[in-house]
Design an enzyme around this catalytic site. Structure first.
Site, PDB file in Angstrom:
ATOM      1  N   PRO A  24       0.860  -1.192   0.000  1.00 22.23           N
ATOM      2  CA  PRO A  24       0.000   0.000   0.000  1.00 22.23           C
ATOM      3  C   PRO A  24       0.889   1.232   0.000  1.00 22.23           C
ATOM      4  O   PRO A  24       1.822   1.314   0.792  1.00 22.23           O
ATOM      5  CB  PRO A  24      -0.756  -0.119   1.331  1.00 22.23           C
ATOM      6  CG  PRO A  24       0.128  -0.931   2.222  1.00 22.23           C
ATOM      7  CD  PRO A  24       0.921  -1.849   1.318  1.00 22.23           C
ATOM      8  N   MET A  25       0.599   2.164  -0.907  1.00 20.58           N
ATOM      9  CA  MET A  25       1.391   3.396  -0.923  1.00 20.58           C
ATOM     10  C   MET A  25       0.474   4.591  -1.158  1.00 20.58           C
ATOM     11  O   MET A  25      -0.194   4.678  -2.199  1.00 20.58           O
ATOM     12  CB  MET A  25       2.485   3.330  -1.992  1.00 20.58           C
ATOM     13  CG  MET A  25       3.641   2.419  -1.586  1.00 20.58           C
ATOM     14  SD  MET A  25       5.015   2.465  -2.751  1.00 20.58           S
ATOM     15  CE  MET A  25       4.362   1.511  -4.097  1.00 20.58           C
ATOM     16  N   GLN A  78      -6.837  -0.670   3.503  1.00 23.93           N
ATOM     17  CA  GLN A  78      -6.107  -0.353   4.729  1.00 23.93           C
ATOM     18  C   GLN A  78      -6.710   0.855   5.443  1.00 23.93           C
ATOM     19  O   GLN A  78      -6.982   1.879   4.808  1.00 23.93           O
ATOM     20  CB  GLN A  78      -4.639  -0.060   4.414  1.00 23.93           C
ATOM     21  CG  GLN A  78      -3.806   0.074   5.684  1.00 23.93           C
ATOM     22  CD  GLN A  78      -2.369   0.502   5.427  1.00 23.93           C
ATOM     23  OE1 GLN A  78      -2.109   1.617   4.988  1.00 23.93           O
ATOM     24  NE2 GLN A  78      -1.440  -0.395   5.694  1.00 23.93           N
ATOM     25  N   CYS A 108       2.600   3.994   9.868  1.00 22.58           N
ATOM     26  CA  CYS A 108       2.864   5.265   9.181  1.00 22.58           C
ATOM     27  C   CYS A 108       3.628   6.223  10.094  1.00 22.58           C
ATOM     28  O   CYS A 108       3.198   6.513  11.211  1.00 22.58           O
ATOM     29  CB  CYS A 108       1.562   5.906   8.724  1.00 22.58           C
ATOM     30  SG  CYS A 108       1.862   7.445   7.843  1.00 22.58           S
ATOM     31  N   GLY A 209      10.070  -4.292   2.715  1.00 25.65           N
ATOM     32  CA  GLY A 209      11.239  -3.424   2.863  1.00 25.65           C
ATOM     33  C   GLY A 209      12.410  -3.877   2.024  1.00 25.65           C
ATOM     34  O   GLY A 209      12.959  -4.958   2.253  1.00 25.65           O
ATOM     35  N   GLY A 232       7.193  -2.378  -2.674  1.00 27.73           N
ATOM     36  CA  GLY A 232       6.644  -1.033  -2.739  1.00 27.73           C
ATOM     37  C   GLY A 232       7.371  -0.178  -3.750  1.00 27.73           C
ATOM     38  O   GLY A 232       7.092  -0.218  -4.955  1.00 27.73           O
ATOM     39  N   ARG A 233       8.378   0.568  -3.266  1.00 26.01           N
ATOM     40  CA  ARG A 233       9.041   1.556  -4.129  1.00 26.01           C
ATOM     41  C   ARG A 233       9.621   0.932  -5.386  1.00 26.01           C
ATOM     42  O   ARG A 233       9.652   1.560  -6.438  1.00 26.01           O
ATOM     43  CB  ARG A 233      10.134   2.285  -3.327  1.00 26.01           C
ATOM     44  CG  ARG A 233       9.558   3.227  -2.280  1.00 26.01           C
ATOM     45  CD  ARG A 233      10.594   3.658  -1.292  1.00 26.01           C
ATOM     46  NE  ARG A 233      11.108   2.508  -0.534  1.00 26.01           N
ATOM     47  CZ  ARG A 233      12.164   2.526   0.242  1.00 26.01           C
ATOM     48  NH1 ARG A 233      12.837   3.644   0.383  1.00 26.01           N
ATOM     49  NH2 ARG A 233      12.543   1.440   0.886  1.00 26.01           N
TER      50      ARG A 233
END
Ligand SMILES: Cc1cc2nc3c(=O)[nH]c(=O)nc-3n(C[C@H](O)[C@H](O)[C@H](O)COP(=O)(O)O)c2cc1C
Length: 351
Positions: A24-25, A78, A108, A209, A232-233
């Protein structure tokens, strides 16, 4: 024996077809991003974090996040918040919206969120964190998952105390991003903590991560015995990394790149409307065209253009061979009202 990324696993009763999860971003995880991630091999996708207070106040923009399209399953939505009752109510709306999993954000690090007692702050308050999980588990039939950081401060191991408490309270899975909130995105994710958490709980753990390749995904799965990896990224402007992790190693040609970006632009415009999509998309141009794929002045030119139609024209002019590929991609994605639902862009900046 390397772990088979194509093996399915379960969050509660929900079967997840692969061991790859799209992170989730906030400000990124629109439907177009989630649909693309799924196409490239993600077995589970997740909305960005949605404010329970916004849901409680029936904020129109917030409620837009709860729209689920027919082709999105399995999908986690989320939530972030700090009050167990409000969060229970919000979770009921997530269930009514048709999500498969309610995910809770206990990670967060952004001040706008932590100052309200939500996000990573809950890692400092295991009682409240457990009460929130219990309240949501009582409110809905859906499995409840929780995403954590390692703790608030550098070196913290609080996730190892909080995690098992959340499982006792009924969490069906945990995702750990083993950086502290203080670290934000600096340093590296310490997956030795993920391995420790796996040992402590009897529910699936997802490792989040710094997973940016198949080699890294396999190493983390093997050394931590986590059930899945989350990316993610690495997937921003680069869905091919998801393909590579799933075993389809392949550098995109210029035509593939442009076709994928133009499809993403079109879908995002359908979702957000031209005005919002136009500013939302600017960061994606850099992500797609960077990595030495296109010259810098070309990226800068795209960002200056007023309309997405212009952007599309410039992209297709730079790689005319992309048109056929784009047609093929478009014919494969579902269209129609049930899949093109408006989704607002987040005002928050991270998790
Ligand atoms: C722009 C951005 C927005 C994020 N938003 C969220 C979010 O809404 N909820 C959440 O749990 N994590 C969020 N995260 C954290 C990611 O889900 C992930 O745990 C983190 O980026 C580490 O994984 P990575 O190294 O693969 O990027 C966000 C990260 C980024 C970079």
């Amino acid at each position: 024996m390397p772990v088979d990324l194509r093996e399915s696993w379960f969050v509660g009763s929900v079967e997840i077809p692969t061991r790859l999860v799209l992170a989730p971003m906030a400000g990124v995880s629109v439907q177009a991003f989630r649909r693309q991630g799924r196409r490239f091999g993600a077995g589970l996708v997740c909305s960005e974090m949605v404010s329970c207070a916004g849901i409680e106040h029936r904020n129109e923009r917030t409620l837009g996040y709860l729209r689920v399209a027919a082709d999105e399953h399995p999908l986690a939505i989320q939530l972030f918040g700090s009050d167990p009752d409000t969060m229970g109510e919000a979770a009921r709306m997530v269930e009514a919206a048709g999500a498969d999993i309610v995910d809770l954000n206990f990670g967060c690090p952004v001040r706008k969120v932590t100052k309200t007692g939500a996000g990573a702050t809950l890692l400092d308050d295991p009682d409240r964190a457990a009460r929130i999980v219990a309240s949501i588990v009582a409110a809905v039939e859906l499995p409840v998952s929780v995403k954590l950081r390692r703790g608030l401060r550098d070196g913290s191991r609080d996730c190892l105390e909080v995690g098992p408490r959340l499982v006792e309270a009924g969490a069906a899975s945990l995702t750990l991003h083993p950086r502290s909130a203080q670290q934000m995105y600096t340093g590296s994710a310490d997956h030795t903590l993920t391995a420790e958490l796996v040992d402590l709980v009897d529910v699936p753990v997802v490792a989040s991560g710094d997973i940016t390749s198949r080699a890294r995904a396999e190493a983390v799965l093997e050394t931590t015995r986590a059930s899945a990896v989350m990316v993610g990224r690495g997937a921003q402007g680069n869905p091919w990394v998801l393909g590579e992790i799933m075993g389809d190693e392949h550098e995109p040609s210029r035509e593939e790149l442009v076709a994928e970006l133009v499809l993403f632009v079109r879908e995002t415009v359908r979702e957000l409307g031209e005005r919002r999509a136009s500013s939302f998309l600017k960061k994606f141009y850099g992500w797609y065209l960077g990595r030495g794929r296109f010259p810098r002045p070309f990226k800068q030119e795209l960002v200056q253009l007023d309309s997405t139609a212009e952007v599309e024209r410039r992209l297709l002019a730079a790689a005319p061979g992309a048109i056929d590929l784009l047609e093929r991609l478009e014919s494969e994605i579902p269209t129609g009202a049930e899949v093109t639902l408006e989704l607002p862009i987040s005002v928050y900046g991270g998790g």
